[in-house]
Scaffold this motif. Structure first.
Motif, PDB file in Angstrom:
ATOM      1  N   ALA A   1      56.358 116.778  85.293  1.00  0.00           N
ATOM      2  CA  ALA A   1      55.638 115.603  84.788  1.00  0.00           C
ATOM      3  C   ALA A   1      56.555 114.761  83.901  1.00  0.00           C
ATOM      4  O   ALA A   1      56.538 113.525  83.979  1.00  0.00           O
ATOM      5  CB  ALA A   1      54.387 116.025  84.019  1.00  0.00           C
ATOM      6  N   PHE A   2      57.338 115.419  83.052  1.00  0.00           N
ATOM      7  CA  PHE A   2      58.278 114.706  82.191  1.00  0.00           C
ATOM      8  C   PHE A   2      59.233 113.871  83.046  1.00  0.00           C
ATOM      9  O   PHE A   2      59.427 112.676  82.792  1.00  0.00           O
ATOM     10  CB  PHE A   2      59.060 115.695  81.326  1.00  0.00           C
TER      11      PHE A   2
ATOM     12  N   SER B   1      67.101 116.603  75.691  1.00  0.00           N
ATOM     13  CA  SER B   1      66.665 117.713  76.536  1.00  0.00           C
ATOM     14  C   SER B   1      65.225 118.101  76.203  1.00  0.00           C
ATOM     15  O   SER B   1      64.732 117.855  75.100  1.00  0.00           O
ATOM     16  CB  SER B   1      67.592 118.918  76.363  1.00  0.00           C
ATOM     17  N   LEU B   2      64.591 118.704  77.189  1.00  0.00           N
ATOM     18  CA  LEU B   2      63.260 119.285  77.046  1.00  0.00           C
ATOM     19  C   LEU B   2      63.446 120.791  77.063  1.00  0.00           C
ATOM     20  O   LEU B   2      64.143 121.319  77.947  1.00  0.00           O
ATOM     21  CB  LEU B   2      62.376 118.856  78.216  1.00  0.00           C
TER      22      LEU B   2
ATOM     23  N   CYS C   1      57.562 122.499  74.567  1.00  0.00           N
ATOM     24  CA  CYS C   1      56.977 122.133  73.267  1.00  0.00           C
ATOM     25  C   CYS C   1      57.951 121.395  72.360  1.00  0.00           C
ATOM     26  O   CYS C   1      57.604 121.079  71.226  1.00  0.00           O
ATOM     27  CB  CYS C   1      56.437 123.375  72.557  1.00  0.00           C
ATOM     28  N   SER C   2      59.155 121.109  72.845  1.00  0.00           N
ATOM     29  CA  SER C   2      60.137 120.427  72.005  1.00  0.00           C
ATOM     30  C   SER C   2      61.038 119.548  72.864  1.00  0.00           C
ATOM     31  O   SER C   2      61.578 119.998  73.880  1.00  0.00           O
ATOM     32  CB  SER C   2      60.982 121.458  71.245  1.00  0.00           C
TER      33      SER C   2
ATOM     34  N   VAL D   1      52.844 122.169  76.835  1.00  0.00           N
ATOM     35  CA  VAL D   1      52.128 120.892  76.931  1.00  0.00           C
ATOM     36  C   VAL D   1      52.938 119.812  77.653  1.00  0.00           C
ATOM     37  O   VAL D   1      52.366 118.817  78.096  1.00  0.00           O
ATOM     38  CB  VAL D   1      51.650 120.369  75.558  1.00  0.00           C
ATOM     39  N   VAL D   2      54.241 120.013  77.777  1.00  0.00           N
ATOM     40  CA  VAL D   2      55.085 119.067  78.512  1.00  0.00           C
ATOM     41  C   VAL D   2      55.754 119.825  79.649  1.00  0.00           C
ATOM     42  O   VAL D   2      56.635 120.655  79.423  1.00  0.00           O
ATOM     43  CB  VAL D   2      56.159 118.421  77.606  1.00  0.00           C
TER      44      VAL D   2
END
Length: 124
Positions: free
Chosen positions: A17-18, A57-58, A63-64, A12-13
């Motif tokens: 985009a982030f 961090s992504l 998702c986290s 979802v992320v």
């Protein structure tokens, strides 16, 4: 202390985009891709904020988001993270020990987060 924004669904992320939205919101932010495919992190970031620097961090699954900083800044950051998610996507904001945790939705406020973490901001 590490804080987390965790979604129920993966993907979802997205890292592009982030990165784009983070730099749009905080022009002084830095973002680096993590090139090692064995790492669980896709991106690492650093955001200068009012009370601290939020570093985090992504994850590769999208998702986290994990981050560290002053709770006031982390709460603001978590609310911003919510804006990255589809409206119906369930999300949780918590700390690593789950001593504070709440469902993060479009109506969540800073006061809600402070209450969940038993934080009393000092008057200005």
């Amino acid at each position: 202390m590490n804080y987390f924004v965790i979604t129920e669904s993966e993907g979802v992320v997205s890292p592009p985009a982030f990165t784009r939205r983070l730099k749009s919101r905080w022009p002084g932010a830095t973002v680096e891709e993590v090139p090692n495919p064995a790492s669980s992190h896709a991106l690492e970031f650093s955001v200068p904020m009012e009370h601290s620097r939020v570093d985090g961090s992504l994850n590769r699954e999208g998702c986290s988001i994990v981050f560290i900083g002053d709770l006031r800044d982390c709460a603001d950051f978590a609310l911003w993270c919510r804006t990255l998610l589809p409206p119906g996507e369930p999300a949780t904001f918590c700390d690593e020990g789950m001593s504070g945790s709440l469902q993060l939705d479009s109506t969540t406020t800073l006061a809600d987060i402070f209450c969940a973490f038993d934080y009393q901001p000092l008057p200005p």
